[in-house]
Design a protein around this motif. Structure first.
Motif, PDB file in Angstrom:
ATOM      1  N   HIS A 168      -7.107 -30.185  33.249  1.00 52.27           N
ATOM      2  CA  HIS A 168      -6.972 -30.161  31.989  1.00 52.27           C
ATOM      3  C   HIS A 168      -7.888 -29.863  31.249  1.00 52.27           C
ATOM      4  O   HIS A 168      -9.083 -29.504  31.031  1.00 52.27           O
ATOM      5  N   ILE A 169      -8.131 -31.644  31.915  1.00 49.19           N
ATOM      6  CA  ILE A 169     -10.343 -31.836  31.831  1.00 49.19           C
ATOM      7  C   ILE A 169     -11.056 -31.649  32.720  1.00 49.19           C
ATOM      8  O   ILE A 169     -12.028 -31.005  32.294  1.00 49.19           O
ATOM      9  N   GLY A 170     -10.661 -31.564  33.690  1.00 47.47           N
ATOM     10  CA  GLY A 170     -11.768 -31.060  34.321  1.00 47.47           C
ATOM     11  C   GLY A 170     -12.198 -29.123  34.234  1.00 47.47           C
ATOM     12  O   GLY A 170     -13.301 -28.728  34.373  1.00 47.47           O
ATOM     13  N   VAL A 171     -11.359 -28.981  34.117  1.00 46.40           N
ATOM     14  CA  VAL A 171     -11.352 -26.882  33.615  1.00 46.40           C
ATOM     15  C   VAL A 171     -12.370 -27.162  32.255  1.00 46.40           C
ATOM     16  O   VAL A 171     -12.507 -25.816  32.129  1.00 46.40           O
ATOM     17  N   ALA A 172     -11.562 -27.499  31.353  1.00 47.27           N
ATOM     18  CA  ALA A 172     -12.040 -27.812  29.976  1.00 47.27           C
ATOM     19  C   ALA A 172     -13.404 -27.733  30.376  1.00 47.27           C
ATOM     20  O   ALA A 172     -14.679 -27.255  29.120  1.00 47.27           O
ATOM     21  N   SER A 173     -14.144 -29.263  30.939  1.00 47.71           N
ATOM     22  CA  SER A 173     -15.359 -29.772  30.576  1.00 47.71           C
ATOM     23  C   SER A 173     -16.262 -28.762  31.545  1.00 47.71           C
ATOM     24  O   SER A 173     -17.092 -28.267  30.881  1.00 47.71           O
ATOM     25  N   THR A 174     -15.880 -28.221  32.696  1.00 53.86           N
ATOM     26  CA  THR A 174     -16.845 -27.450  32.980  1.00 53.86           C
ATOM     27  C   THR A 174     -16.783 -25.976  33.002  1.00 53.86           C
ATOM     28  O   THR A 174     -17.905 -25.429  33.291  1.00 53.86           O
ATOM     29  N   ALA A 175     -15.917 -25.871  31.879  1.00 50.95           N
ATOM     30  CA  ALA A 175     -16.248 -24.281  31.418  1.00 50.95           C
ATOM     31  C   ALA A 175     -16.594 -24.575  30.144  1.00 50.95           C
ATOM     32  O   ALA A 175     -18.016 -23.725  30.120  1.00 50.95           O
ATOM     33  N   LEU A 176     -17.192 -25.929  29.270  1.00 50.39           N
ATOM     34  CA  LEU A 176     -17.452 -25.102  28.730  1.00 50.39           C
ATOM     35  C   LEU A 176     -19.132 -26.590  28.751  1.00 50.39           C
ATOM     36  O   LEU A 176     -20.377 -25.934  27.972  1.00 50.39           O
ATOM     37  N   GLY A 177     -19.259 -26.888  30.182  1.00 43.85           N
ATOM     38  CA  GLY A 177     -20.604 -27.149  30.430  1.00 43.85           C
ATOM     39  C   GLY A 177     -21.096 -25.735  30.899  1.00 43.85           C
ATOM     40  O   GLY A 177     -22.048 -25.810  31.046  1.00 43.85           O
ATOM     41  N   HIS A 197     -21.540 -18.783  37.835  1.00 45.73           N
ATOM     42  CA  HIS A 197     -20.659 -19.736  36.061  1.00 45.73           C
ATOM     43  C   HIS A 197     -19.909 -20.010  36.207  1.00 45.73           C
ATOM     44  O   HIS A 197     -19.347 -21.273  35.854  1.00 45.73           O
ATOM     45  N   ALA A 198     -19.430 -18.978  37.674  1.00 47.05           N
ATOM     46  CA  ALA A 198     -17.277 -19.402  36.932  1.00 47.05           C
ATOM     47  C   ALA A 198     -16.875 -20.678  38.073  1.00 47.05           C
ATOM     48  O   ALA A 198     -15.616 -21.181  38.534  1.00 47.05           O
TER      49      ALA A 198
END
Length: 218
Positions: A168-177, A197-198
């Motif tokens: 979840h950290i990986g998904v959250a940070s890269t989505a916001l990044g 971008h995805a």
């Protein structure tokens, strides 16, 4: 010594353990929200300093797909961040279904890109995006501040499942990044946004799932 006095006698082992205890600050969800919001703002400012934000957004030149694509990534990032913040203080009734639905929604981006490529006469040439790799790498780089903030937050708490928390950290940070760097990218085509971008989100999920758990175990 009477039985009453025996029961009242302090246990030296418990006394020794209690002597080493230190007060711990209560983890507040609000503090986590402020921390991640600050990390996102710092990331956007960094993108602005390095590449400059695209003026077409405020001038009304951004396409609907640009807004929808970045909006879906933002929703995914917020949902996953919310889940991570709650993992620091697990309790009965905590649900982490939000990111699953957000992932399903965000999956529309790459799906739309592949459908567009399949119906394109020169689909292979559409993949030769001169800016694609730059956006991909920049999205990953832009995720580092948020990822660091989320890792710091979870290390203050007690996540029950470091594997799930890491993903979840990986998904959250890269989505916001990707959203943060997307504010500097003027390319708003379905293929560009749906692929380059995805893609950082997929990579972030894999890295978080396998590389981050050792940093989160307590």
């Amino acid at each position: 010594m009477t039985p009453e006095r025996k029961r009242a006698a302090p246990n030296p082992l418990i006394a020794q353990m209690a002597a080493d205890l230190k007060p711990v600050r209560t983890i507040k969800f609000r503090d986590g929200v402020i921390l991640i919001a600050l990390a996102f703002v710092i990331t956007v400012l960094g993108v602005h300093i390095v590449d400059g934000l695209w003026k077409g957004i405020v001038e009304g030149r951004a396409s609907a797909f640009f807004i929808i694509g970045n909006g879906l990534l933002l929703i995914l990032g917020v949902a996953s961040t919310n889940s991570v913040l709650k993992m620091a203080a697990p309790r009965v009734g905590n649900s982490h279904d939000g990111p699953k639905w957000a992932m399903a929604m965000a999956a529309v981006l790459p799906l739309a890109a592949f459908v567009t490529l399949a119906g394109h006469d020169h689909g292979g040439s559409a993949l030769n995006d001169p800016y694609g790799l730059t956006c991909f790498v920049s999205g990953l780089v832009a995720s580092t501040v948020t990822a660091g903030a989320l890792i710091f937050w979870l290390r203050q708490g007690a996540p029950v499942s470091p594997t799930t928390a890491g993903m979840h950290i990986g998904v959250a940070s890269t989505a916001l990044g990707s959203v943060a760097y997307g504010l500097a990218c003027p390319l708003d085509g379905v293929v560009h946004l749906g692929l380059w971008h995805a893609a950082p989100v997929l990579v972030g999920a894999i890295i978080g799932r396998y590389a981050l758990p050792p940093l989160l175990r307590w």
